[in-house]
Design a protein around this motif. Structure first.
Motif, PDB file in Angstrom:
ATOM      1  N   UNK A 187       1.497 -15.598 -21.673  1.00 42.09           N
ATOM      2  CA  UNK A 187       1.396 -16.080 -23.050  1.00 42.09           C
ATOM      3  C   UNK A 187       0.701 -17.435 -23.106  1.00 42.09           C
ATOM      4  N   UNK A 188       0.133 -17.730 -24.251  1.00 45.67           N
ATOM      5  CA  UNK A 188      -0.624 -18.970 -24.447  1.00 45.67           C
ATOM      6  C   UNK A 188       0.109 -19.900 -25.398  1.00 45.67           C
ATOM      7  N   UNK A 189       0.141 -21.196 -25.039  1.00 45.86           N
ATOM      8  CA  UNK A 189       0.663 -22.243 -25.910  1.00 45.86           C
ATOM      9  C   UNK A 189      -0.425 -23.292 -26.110  1.00 45.86           C
ATOM     10  N   UNK A 190      -0.498 -23.830 -27.322  1.00 43.23           N
ATOM     11  CA  UNK A 190      -1.496 -24.837 -27.680  1.00 43.23           C
ATOM     12  C   UNK A 190      -0.786 -26.079 -28.190  1.00 43.23           C
ATOM     13  N   UNK A 191      -1.223 -27.246 -27.716  1.00 38.02           N
ATOM     14  CA  UNK A 191      -0.670 -28.525 -28.159  1.00 38.02           C
ATOM     15  C   UNK A 191      -1.759 -29.287 -28.900  1.00 38.02           C
ATOM     16  N   UNK A 192      -1.454 -29.676 -30.136  1.00 37.85           N
ATOM     17  CA  UNK A 192      -2.370 -30.483 -30.932  1.00 37.85           C
ATOM     18  C   UNK A 192      -1.582 -31.589 -31.601  1.00 37.85           C
ATOM     19  N   UNK A 193      -1.765 -32.815 -31.109  1.00 39.35           N
ATOM     20  CA  UNK A 193      -0.957 -33.912 -31.621  1.00 39.35           C
ATOM     21  C   UNK A 193       0.503 -33.685 -31.309  1.00 39.35           C
ATOM     22  N   UNK A 194       1.328 -33.669 -32.325  1.00 39.61           N
ATOM     23  CA  UNK A 194       2.766 -33.447 -32.157  1.00 39.61           C
ATOM     24  C   UNK A 194       3.177 -32.020 -32.511  1.00 39.61           C
ATOM     25  N   UNK A 195       2.208 -31.139 -32.592  1.00 35.00           N
ATOM     26  CA  UNK A 195       2.484 -29.738 -32.916  1.00 35.00           C
ATOM     27  C   UNK A 195       2.191 -28.859 -31.705  1.00 35.00           C
ATOM     28  N   UNK A 196       3.114 -27.972 -31.393  1.00 34.16           N
ATOM     29  CA  UNK A 196       2.933 -26.981 -30.324  1.00 34.16           C
ATOM     30  C   UNK A 196       3.062 -25.609 -30.965  1.00 34.16           C
ATOM     31  N   UNK A 197       2.129 -24.728 -30.653  1.00 29.45           N
ATOM     32  CA  UNK A 197       2.244 -23.385 -31.238  1.00 29.45           C
ATOM     33  C   UNK A 197       1.811 -22.310 -30.260  1.00 29.45           C
ATOM     34  N   UNK A 198       2.274 -21.115 -30.551  1.00 32.02           N
ATOM     35  CA  UNK A 198       1.938 -19.924 -29.772  1.00 32.02           C
ATOM     36  C   UNK A 198       1.748 -18.779 -30.750  1.00 32.02           C
ATOM     37  N   UNK A 199       0.875 -17.819 -30.457  1.00 30.41           N
ATOM     38  CA  UNK A 199       0.679 -16.704 -31.385  1.00 30.41           C
ATOM     39  C   UNK A 199       1.963 -15.898 -31.575  1.00 30.41           C
ATOM     40  N   UNK A 200       2.212 -15.403 -32.784  1.00 36.51           N
ATOM     41  CA  UNK A 200       3.386 -14.550 -33.019  1.00 36.51           C
ATOM     42  C   UNK A 200       3.181 -13.174 -32.400  1.00 36.51           C
ATOM     43  N   UNK A 201       4.268 -12.469 -32.153  1.00 37.07           N
ATOM     44  CA  UNK A 201       4.170 -11.123 -31.574  1.00 37.07           C
ATOM     45  C   UNK A 201       3.406 -10.167 -32.477  1.00 37.07           C
ATOM     46  N   UNK A 202       3.387 -10.436 -33.761  1.00 38.71           N
ATOM     47  CA  UNK A 202       2.652  -9.578 -34.683  1.00 38.71           C
ATOM     48  C   UNK A 202       1.142  -9.601 -34.439  1.00 38.71           C
ATOM     49  N   UNK A 203       0.672 -10.598 -33.689  1.00 37.97           N
ATOM     50  CA  UNK A 203      -0.747 -10.668 -33.332  1.00 37.97           C
ATOM     51  C   UNK A 203      -1.076  -9.742 -32.160  1.00 37.97           C
ATOM     52  N   UNK A 204      -0.031  -9.248 -31.455  1.00 35.29           N
ATOM     53  CA  UNK A 204      -0.251  -8.342 -30.331  1.00 35.29           C
ATOM     54  C   UNK A 204       0.026  -8.946 -28.968  1.00 35.29           C
ATOM     55  N   UNK A 205       0.590 -10.155 -28.919  1.00 34.83           N
ATOM     56  CA  UNK A 205       0.863 -10.774 -27.624  1.00 34.83           C
ATOM     57  C   UNK A 205       2.083 -10.138 -26.959  1.00 34.83           C
ATOM     58  N   UNK A 206       2.122 -10.244 -25.635  1.00 35.36           N
ATOM     59  CA  UNK A 206       3.255  -9.736 -24.879  1.00 35.36           C
ATOM     60  C   UNK A 206       4.541 -10.443 -25.296  1.00 35.36           C
ATOM     61  N   UNK A 207       5.609  -9.694 -25.360  1.00 27.67           N
ATOM     62  CA  UNK A 207       6.931 -10.264 -25.631  1.00 27.67           C
ATOM     63  C   UNK A 207       7.462 -10.874 -24.335  1.00 27.67           C
ATOM     64  N   UNK A 208       6.889 -12.018 -23.963  1.00 23.41           N
ATOM     65  CA  UNK A 208       7.166 -12.625 -22.659  1.00 23.41           C
ATOM     66  C   UNK A 208       8.527 -13.280 -22.572  1.00 23.41           C
ATOM     67  N   UNK A 209       9.147 -13.177 -21.406  1.00 19.30           N
ATOM     68  CA  UNK A 209      10.448 -13.811 -21.174  1.00 19.30           C
ATOM     69  C   UNK A 209      10.316 -15.327 -21.172  1.00 19.30           C
ATOM     70  N   UNK A 210       9.291 -15.855 -20.480  1.00 21.08           N
ATOM     71  CA  UNK A 210       9.100 -17.304 -20.468  1.00 21.08           C
ATOM     72  C   UNK A 210       8.679 -17.813 -21.841  1.00 21.08           C
TER      73      UNK A 210
END
Length: 281
Positions: A187-210
């Motif tokens: 899975x991918x995480x993005x940090x921009x300033x004080x915001x951290x985000x990752x794509x929601x599962x509805x986008x098709x990403x793996x339901x990762x344990x980590x």
């Protein structure tokens, strides 16, 4: 030694034939699990994901498939490989039994457990150069099947070949809406300033344990705001940090995407919290 339906057999054994549905149709699921000194990291989460995925694929879950039974099977496999005092990568594969064409003759399953020694006991940050690029030849479908850890990984295989041929350490995958979904192996995480985000599962990403564990950790941080939100390719070069997560590596910082060089401050801060969570659960 590997574990086939509860029986420990040599890894050189020929026990799967041409009728195997995992081979024929990718009719199979797998869990990749980290075990350290005979402690299975995040075992309950792996178990519940496997059970939920089997139900979605309409596989028949054996009555014996309790958490305790499967935990014992994993630990027996580790012991038989003399790895009980080591860090181990477990691959737990479940496949529907042979018979039928697309429509199976049975929904009963078999399983295989494999064990391989890992180098690092704890999750550590690798600060080696790690460059990624978008893989745009094929796309992830934004549906529930894409969130499952199935053996249908040909997109990831072709993407990995592309990365190797072009000197990248990894590639980022897009869905058919041209949004960034995940990496080839996490899975991918993005940090921009004080915001951290990752794509929601509805986008098709793996339901990762980590992914799940980091979301829990990030929700408790006072210094950052966490979001599950779409990530466009345009945002990647504006980000301060990008990192990939999976159950074996933990957190892998991305150091470069095209001309942008990224920091790893947040990744370093999170790795200790992740190790603490692993020891607890």
């Amino acid at each position: 030694m590997l574990n086939y339906n509860g029986k420990l057999i040599p890894t050189t054994s020929h026990f799967i034939n041409q009728e195997n549905r995992g081979l024929r149709y990718g009719d199979s699921l797998f869990e990749t699990i980290r075990v350290v000194n005979s402690k299975i990291y995040f075992w309950e989460d792996h178990y519940l994901r496997l059970m939920a995925s089997m139900r979605i694929l309409r596989m028949e879950i054996p009555m014996s498939f309790t958490m305790e039974y499967l935990e014992n099977q994993i630990l027996d496999t580790i012991t038989q490989n003399a790895l009980e005092n080591a860090a181990v990568r477990i691959r737990f594969t479940v496949f529907r039994n042979e018979g039928g064409l697309y429509a199976p003759k049975t929904n009963e399953i078999s399983y295989i457990i494999e064990a391989k020694k890992l180098e690092n006991t704890f999750f550590v940050i690798d600060e080696s150069p790690y460059e990624v690029e978008l893989f745009k030849d094929f796309y992830v479908n934004p549906d529930m099947l894409s969130t499952l850890k199935t053996n249908n990984k040909i997109l990831n295989v072709v993407g990995s070949i592309f990365a190797k041929e072009n000197g990248y350490q990894n590639c980022l995958l897009l869905n058919n809406q041209k949004m960034v979904v995940e990496a080839l192996n996490g899975n991918l995480f993005l940090v921009s300033g004080k915001t951290i985000k990752t794509p929601p599962k509805s986008e098709g990403c793996l339901n990762g344990i980590l992914r799940k564990k980091l979301i829990d950790i990030l929700g408790k941080l006072e210094d950052y705001t966490f979001e599950e939100a779409s990530i466009s390719p345009f945002e990647l070069q504006k980000a301060d940090e990008l990192f990939i997560t999976n159950a074996i590596v933990g957190i892998q910082p991305i150091t470069k995407y095209r001309k942008k060089i990224f920091a790893n401050t947040v990744a370093k801060n999170l790795i200790g919290k992740l190790n603490a969570a692993a020891r607890l659960g």
